[in-house]
Design an enzyme around this catalytic site. Structure first.
Site, short mmCIF file in Angstrom:
data_model
loop_
_atom_site.label_atom_id
_atom_site.label_comp_id
_atom_site.label_asym_id
_atom_site.label_seq_id
_atom_site.Cartn_x
_atom_site.Cartn_y
_atom_site.Cartn_z
N GLU A 166 1.87 5.83 6.45
CA GLU A 166 3.17 6.05 7.38
C GLU A 166 3.54 6.51 8.59
O GLU A 166 3.13 6.25 9.57
CB GLU A 166 3.78 5.00 6.23
CG GLU A 166 4.05 3.87 5.69
CD GLU A 166 2.96 2.92 6.36
OE1 GLU A 166 2.76 2.60 7.50
OE2 GLU A 166 2.43 2.43 4.91
N GLU A 217 1.72 -3.96 -2.25
CA GLU A 217 2.00 -3.21 -1.92
C GLU A 217 3.86 -2.48 -2.35
O GLU A 217 4.44 -3.95 -1.53
CB GLU A 217 1.88 -2.59 -0.43
CG GLU A 217 2.14 -0.52 -0.23
CD GLU A 217 2.15 0.01 0.87
OE1 GLU A 217 1.22 -0.28 1.85
OE2 GLU A 217 1.56 1.57 0.88
N HIS A 226 -1.49 -0.27 13.98
CA HIS A 226 -1.44 0.35 13.28
C HIS A 226 -1.74 -0.22 11.90
O HIS A 226 -2.13 0.82 11.34
CB HIS A 226 0.50 0.38 13.07
CG HIS A 226 1.21 0.51 12.19
ND1 HIS A 226 1.69 1.93 12.16
CD2 HIS A 226 1.18 0.40 9.95
CE1 HIS A 226 2.76 2.01 10.93
NE2 HIS A 226 1.35 1.39 9.42
N GLU A 227 -1.49 -1.19 12.03
CA GLU A 227 -2.69 -1.93 10.25
C GLU A 227 -4.34 -1.74 10.37
O GLU A 227 -4.84 -0.91 9.18
CB GLU A 227 -2.56 -3.33 10.50
CG GLU A 227 -1.38 -4.06 10.67
CD GLU A 227 -0.52 -3.24 9.40
OE1 GLU A 227 -0.92 -2.69 8.20
OE2 GLU A 227 0.56 -2.80 9.59
N ALA A 248 3.13 -7.16 8.49
CA ALA A 248 1.61 -6.73 8.46
C ALA A 248 1.80 -5.81 7.30
O ALA A 248 2.14 -4.24 6.65
CB ALA A 248 1.03 -6.48 9.48
N HIS A 262 -4.82 1.91 9.75
CA HIS A 262 -4.10 2.68 8.29
C HIS A 262 -6.12 2.29 7.63
O HIS A 262 -5.77 2.77 6.12
CB HIS A 262 -3.98 1.82 7.81
CG HIS A 262 -2.39 1.81 7.55
ND1 HIS A 262 -1.87 3.04 6.50
CD2 HIS A 262 -1.17 0.83 7.73
CE1 HIS A 262 -0.64 2.98 7.02
NE2 HIS A 262 -0.30 2.04 7.59
N GLU A 273 -1.97 -3.84 5.38
CA GLU A 273 -3.43 -3.36 5.77
C GLU A 273 -4.54 -2.96 4.52
O GLU A 273 -5.07 -2.57 4.76
CB GLU A 273 -2.89 -1.69 6.13
CG GLU A 273 -2.66 -0.38 4.92
CD GLU A 273 -1.39 -0.68 4.80
OE1 GLU A 273 -0.74 -1.99 5.57
OE2 GLU A 273 -1.24 0.36 4.07
N ASN A 274 -4.20 -4.95 4.14
CA ASN A 274 -5.25 -4.32 2.93
C ASN A 274 -6.73 -3.89 3.44
O ASN A 274 -6.82 -5.02 4.66
CB ASN A 274 -5.20 -6.20 2.17
CG ASN A 274 -4.17 -6.22 1.86
OD1 ASN A 274 -3.61 -5.68 1.05
ND2 ASN A 274 -3.33 -7.59 2.60
ZN LIG Z 1 2.22 0.89 7.98
#
Ligand SMILES: [Zn+2]
Length: 897
Positions: A336, A143, A313-314, A278, A317, A280-281
C-alpha cells in the site's frame, strides 16, 4: 486496495500481543487450484468444487486449510493412485478446517478434492451478493482474509499458487475473472452456460476475483494488452474516460518498471456494491462505481484526477503486490505504501496540469497528523488475526509508507531509486518479499545507507520534530592589506562569516502538553536551503547536531528543501519571521505548503501561537495554488469550528472575507475560456472558504441560486464548482433546495458523481427538521449499505449539525448498526474525533463501551485522544485568537484612517 477517504482517517493502537495466532501449520504447500462455482443469484447461494494440488513436506495424516461459512459435502485426498475419504473438523474461531485421512500421506505431491456450498452474503466480503433496482450480481472481495469464504484454501499471502477457474451461470449473463475466457459451453443444466478462464500466474489467494452479471464493457488496449472497463449496462457511456486513462497508465508503467505488464489482459470492473474504493485483483481490478465512472465533459477536474490516480494506484499494485507480494500482512505497506507513492508518478508525467507533486505534500501531512498521536503504530506492525490485519489498512501503511519512500527516493535521486525498484521486482517476481529485501536492494544500487535510514522510519512509531536555531559565527578579523594589488597577489580571500544551524531532534506529539517521555531518534535525510548556498542534504541521526552552511550569513533558512522530508520543523520566532518574509520569493510552492502545514500542526500541539499561523496565511495571501488553498481551507476550518466564541466570531469572519475576497474577485464565479485546471479547482475552494468559513451571505445566496439552476440543468454550472456550490448552498437551510437534493438522490438518471455531490450537500444542512429527514433516509432501504456509514459520518463532522446528529445516532442505533458492513463502522467512530467538548467526549466513551462496533475499539481510543487534544487546543488558543483579532481589527482601522 484503495480505501474510502473516511478509512484513511482512522487510526489505531498497538496490536495487543496476546491475540491468538491464526496461521496455518507448515508442511503442506499448495501448487495449483482447479475451481468451479455455480452461483444462484436468486437464492443468494453457491456450490463449488475444487481440486488443490499440494506438496506434502513431511509424512502426515492431517491437512489444515482455511475455510469460513462453507459447508463441505465431501472431502478426499489422493496420493498416487490411492484416494482416501477425509474426516473434516472445523475450528470456527481460527477459520480453519482440518482433513484427516486413515492412512498417512507421504512427503511428495497429493491432491485435495472438496465439494462445498456457501452463501452469497450481504456484508460485501468474500463471495457476496450485490443488487441494483433491476437485478442481482455476484462479486468477490477477498483482501485480506476472505477468499476462505468462497473456497477452502491456504489463504495466506506467501502460499502462492496458480488457479484454473470455471463458472456455471445463467445463459444471459457473463462473468469476469483473473484470466481471459478460454471456453464457453452450454450447461450443465437448462438455461446455463459454463465459462472457463485461462490459468493465472502464480499468485496469492486474496487476489482471486469473480464477478457475475450482465456486465457490458468498453474495450481498448495498450502495448498489445487488451483493456476493458466494465459495469452494469447503464454505466457504459461513463466508462470511456477511465479506459483512456488506463491505457495511458499501462504504457507509463511498462516503461517505468522495466517489466512489461505480466498478466495478459486487464479488466476494470465497476461493481454495484463495493465496500473499499477499489481492489487490485490480478488482471481484474474491482471498483466502487463512483471512483470509476465519470462523464468526460460534465465531470469536475478533481473527479478526473481521482479516477486517474485510483487507477494508477490499482495498476501499480499489479507489480507491487500482485507480482511481488509481502510475505505476511505485517508488511502490508510494501503493497500500500508503494502503490500510494507510485500513484502520483503517471499523474505528474502525463497530466502536469494537476500538479500532483503538491498533493504528495498534503498527503504526507495527513500521515504526520495521525503519526503524532500517542496511539499511532509503526509502519511494520504485528498483525495475526483477520481483525488485526484489516486494521493495518490505514493512513500509516498508505500515506506514511508513501511519504518515507518519497523522502528516500529524493535522497538517492529518482533514477537510482528506480533502478533499485526494478532490481527488487526482478528478484522477487511471482514470489514474496520483506521490508529488508526492499531496503537492501535500494542500498545496494545507491551505495547510500538506505538500510540504516528506512528501519528508523518503518519500525519506530511517530515522527521527528526538527527544531531549528540559526546563528552567524563572526568572521575572523581580516588581515590588514595595504593595497588591492598586494591583496590579489597574496590571494587572500575576504574572510566570510558563516551560518551555523543548531538542530534538535525530538518526537512530535499532537498535544505537546500531554506528551509522554520519549527519546526516539531517527536517521533523517535533512535537506537545507539558504540564501547564497547550494541546497544540500545530510543525514542527521543525533539528538542534537550543528550544520555549517557555506555562503556567508544567511538572512533566512529552510530545512525541508523540496518538501520531501517526513518530519515536522519548528523555527524560533526570529527565524520564522524572516522565513515568512521571504516565503513567496525564496521558497517553492511545495516548500511553502510544507511550512504552512507544519505551522498548522504546531498550533494544534500548543507549540506555536495561532497568531503566527494567521500571520503566515496573511503573508501568503496572494498564493493561490490549489494545494495551498486546500491547506488554508483545512487549517481555517479548525479555527472556525473549534476556536470561535460569540465575541470573536464576527471579527474572524470579517478577516476571512477581507483576506480571500480579493483572490476570489480575480477569478469570479464563471470560468473564462482557456483557464487551467487549477483555476477551476481554486474557484471552488474559495467558494468554500468564503461560504463555509467566512459565512459570507452574498456567497451563500449566490450558491443557492446556482444550485437551483443546476438541479434543473446539469450543464448550468462549471462541473468543478458543483460540489462546493451544493455544500455552501446547503448552509442556507433552504427547505426547497433540500427537497431538490433529496429528489436528485432518488433520480435513476443521477450519475455516481452526482449522487456523491448531492450527498455531500445534504450532509451540510443543519436545520434539525431537514437533517433528521436525511438521517432517516440514510438508514432506510433507499441508501446502499456501501454508502450509509460514510454519509452519517460526514453529518457528524458538520459542526452545525453534529450535536443533533449524535443524539439521533444514539436513539436510532439499532437501525444504524443494521446498515453497517464489514469495515464501515469506522466511519462513525472516527467521525466522533471531530467533537470538541468534555461532555461529548464522555458520552462517546460511554456509548461505544455499551454498543461495541466490530474492530473499532482501538480507533475509539484514537477518537478519545483527538477530542482531548482539541479541548486543550481550544483552551490554549482561544485567548491567542481573540488577542490577534483585536490587534488585527485595530490595524485594519488604522490603515483605513
Ligand atoms: Zn492499494
Amino acid at each position: 486496495m484503495t480505501l474510502r477517504s473516511y478509512i484513511f482517517a482512522f487510526i489505531f493502537a498497538l496490536i495487543p500481543a496476546l491475540a491468538a495466532a491464526q496461521r496455518l501449520p507448515e508442511g503442506v504447500t499448495p501448487q495449483h487450484y482447479a475451481l468451479s462455482f455455480t452461483p444462484d443469484l436468486q437464492k443468494a447461494t453457491f456450490s463449488g468444487e475444487e481440486t488443490i494440488d499440494v506438496q506434502i513436506v513431511k509424512q502426515t495424516h492431517a491437512i489444515t486449510l482455511n475455510s469460513a461459512e462453507l459447508e463441505f459435502q465431501q472431502a478426499e485426498v489422493t496420493q498416487g493412485d490411492k484416494t482416501q475419504i477425509a474426516q473434516t473438523s472445523f475450528d470456527t474461531e481460527k477459520q480453519q478446517a482440518t482433513l484427516t485421512v486413515p492412512a498417512d500421506l507421504q512427503a511428495g505431491p497429493a491432491a485435495i478434492h472438496i465439494n462445498f456450498t456457501g452463501i452469497l452474503n450481504d456484508k460485501l466480503r468474500g463471495f457476496y451478493l450485490a443488487k441494483t433496482k433491476l437485478r442481482n450480481y455476484a462479486i468477490t472481495q477477498f483482501e485480506s482474509t476472505d477468499a476462505r469464504r468462497a473456497f477452502p484454501s491456504f489463504d495466506e499471502p506467501a502460499l502462492k499458487a496458480t488457479f484454473d477457474i470455471a463458472l456455471t451461470i445463467d445463459q444471459a449473463d457473463t462473468a469476469i475473472s483473473n484470466g481471459k475466457i478460454t471456453s464457453d459451453t452450454p450447461g450443465p443444466g437448462e438455461g446455463k452456460h459454463t465459462l472457463k478462464f485461462s490459468q493465472t500466474a502464480r499468485m496469492s489467494t486474496y487476489l482471486v476475483a469473480m464477478a457475475v452479471g450482465d456486465f457490458t464493457c468498453n474495450e481498448g488496449s495498450a502495448d498489445n494488452v487488451p483493456i476493458r472497463v466494465c459495469g452494469t449496462p447503464d454505466k457504459k457511456p461513463l466508462g470511456a474516460t477511465a479506459l483512456r486513462y488506463a491505457e495511458e497508465i499501462l504504457q507509463y508503467y511498462n516503461s517505468y518498471y522495466g517489466i512489461p505488464y505480466p498478466f495478459g489482459k486487464l479488466d476494470i470492473v465497476g461493481a454495484p456494491d463495493f465496500e473499499a474504493g477499489a481492489m487490485e485483483n490480478t488482471g481484474a481490478i474491482f471498483y466502487r462505481e463512483s471512483d470509476l465512472f465519470i462523464d468526460d465533459k460534465h465531470s469536475s477536474v478533481s473527479s478526473h484526477q481521482e479516477v486517474f490516480e485510483v487507477l494508477a494506484h490499482e495498476m501499480a499494485h499489479q507489480w507491487f503486490g500482485d507480482l511481488v507480494t509481502m510475505k505476511w500482512w505485517d508488511n502490508i505497506w510494501l503493497n500500500e505504501g508503494f502503490a500510494t507513492w507510485m500513484e502520483l508518478k503517471p499523474s505528474q508525467a502525463l497530466h502536469p496540469e494537476w500538479n500532483a507533486a503538491l498533493d504528495g505534500v498534503n498527503a504526507s501531512d495527513e500521515a504526520l497528523r495521525v503519526d503524532a498521536l500517542r496511539n499511532t503504530h509503526p509502519i511494520r506492525a504485528r498483525a495475526e488475526t483477520p481483525e488485526e490485519i484489516d486494521e493495518l489498512f490505514d493512513s500509516i501503511s498508505y500515506q506514511k509508507g508513501a511519504a518515507v519512500l518519497r523522502m528516500v527516493e529524493s535522497y538517492v535521486s529518482p533514477d537510482v531509486f528506480r533502478r533499485g525498484v526494478n532490481a527488487y521486482l526482478r528478484k522477487f517476481q511471482y514470489s514474496n518479499a520483506s521490508a529488508e529485501d526492499f531496503w537492501n536492494a535500494i542500498a545496494a544500487v545507491s551505495g547510500r545507507p538506505v538500510d540504516k535510514i528506512m528501519p528508523t522510519f518503518v519500525e519506530q512509531a511517530g515522527e521527528p520534530l526538527i527544531t531549528v536555531k540559526a546563528s552567524c559565527a563572526a568572521a575572523p578579523p581580516e588581515p590588514k592589506v595595504r593595497s588591492r594589488r598586494r591583496r590579489r597577489a597574496r590571494r587572500i580571500a575576504p574572510a566570510q562569516p558563516k551560518t551555523e544551524i543548531s538542530l534538535e531532534q525530538t518526537r512530535f506529539w499532537l498535544d505537546a502538553s500531554n506528551a509522554p517521555a520519549n527519546s526516539t531518534t531517527w536517521m533523517v535525510p535533512l535537506c537545507v536551503k539558504a540564501a547564497n548556498a547550494k541546497p544540500f542534504c545530510q543525514i542527521v541521526g543525533q539528538k542534537e547536531s550543528v550544520l555549517p552552511v557555506a555562503g556567508g550569513c544567511s538572512p533566512w533558512l529552510f530545512v525541508n528543501a523540496n518538501a520531501m522530508g517526513y518530519y515536522r520543523t519548528r523555527y524560533d520566532g526570529d527565524a520564522l519571521q524572516k522565513l515568512t518574509a521571504v516565503a513567496t520569493t525564496e521558497l517553492s510552492t511545495a516548500e511553502r505548503l510544507s511550512l504552512l502545514n507544519d505551522e498548522g500542526a504546531l498550533v494544534l500541539s500548543g507549540q506555536e501561537n495561532v497568531a503566527n499561523y494567521l500571520n503566515l496565511i496573511s503573508a501568503l495571501n496572494q498564493d493561490d495554488e490549489r494545494a495551498i488553498v486546500e491547506s488554508y481551507l483545512a487549517g481555517l476550518r479548525l479555527v472556525h469550528d473549534d476556536l470561535l466564541t460569540e465575541a470573536s466570531k464576527p471579527a474572524f469572519l470579517a478577516w476571512v472575507r477581507s483576506n480571500f475576497s480579493p483572490m476570489f474577485a480575480k477569478l469570479g464565479w464563471t470560468p473564462v475560456a482557456g483557464e487551467t485546471d487549477d483555476r477551476h479547482e481554486v474557484r471552488a475552494l474559495l467558494i468554500q472558504i468564503l461560504g463555509e468559513i467566512g459565512e459570507d451571505p452574498e456567497v451563500i445566496n449566490h450558491a443557492v441560486a446556482l444550485a437551483g439552476q443546476y438541479s434543473k440543468d446539469e450543464t448550468a454550472i462549471d462541473p468543478s464548482l458543483v460540489r462546493g456550490v451544493l455544500e455552501v448552498a446547503a448552509m442556507s437551510n433552504d427547505a426547497g433546495l433540500f427537497q431538490q437534493y433529496m429528489e436528485a438522490m432518488s433520480n435513476p438518471k443521477s450519475s455516481p458523481e452526482q449522487l456523491s455531490d448531492y450527498s455531500r450537500g445534504l450532509d451540510r444542512f443543519s436545520d434539525p427538521k431537514l437533517t433528521e429527514q436525511w438521517l432517516e433516509r440514510i438508514i432506510g432501504p433507499e441508501t446502499r449499505s456501501q454508502d450509509a456509514a460514510g454519509y452519517l459520518g460526514r453529518v457528524l463532522q458538520n459542526p452545525a449539525a453534529q450535536k443533533m446528529a449524535w443524539e439521533w445516532t444514539k436513539q436510532h442505533w439499532s437501525e444504524v448498526a443494521g446498515k453497517l458492513t464489514t469495515g464501515s463502522g469506522f466511519a462513525i467512530v472516527n467521525a466522533t474525533s471531530h467533537f470538541c467538548s468534555a461532555n461529548m467526549r464522555n458520552e462517546v466513551e460511554q456509548f461505544f463501551s455499551d454498543h461495541k462496533v466490530a474492530a473499532t475499539s482501538r480507533s475509539l481510543k484514537q477518537s478519545m485522544e483527538m477530542m482531548d487534544s482539541c479541548i486543550h487546543f481550544q483552551a490554549r488558543q482561544q485567548p491567542n485568537l481573540t488577542a490577534w483579532l483585536e490587534q488585527h481589527a485595530s490595524n485594519a482601522s488604522a490603515g483605513a484612517r
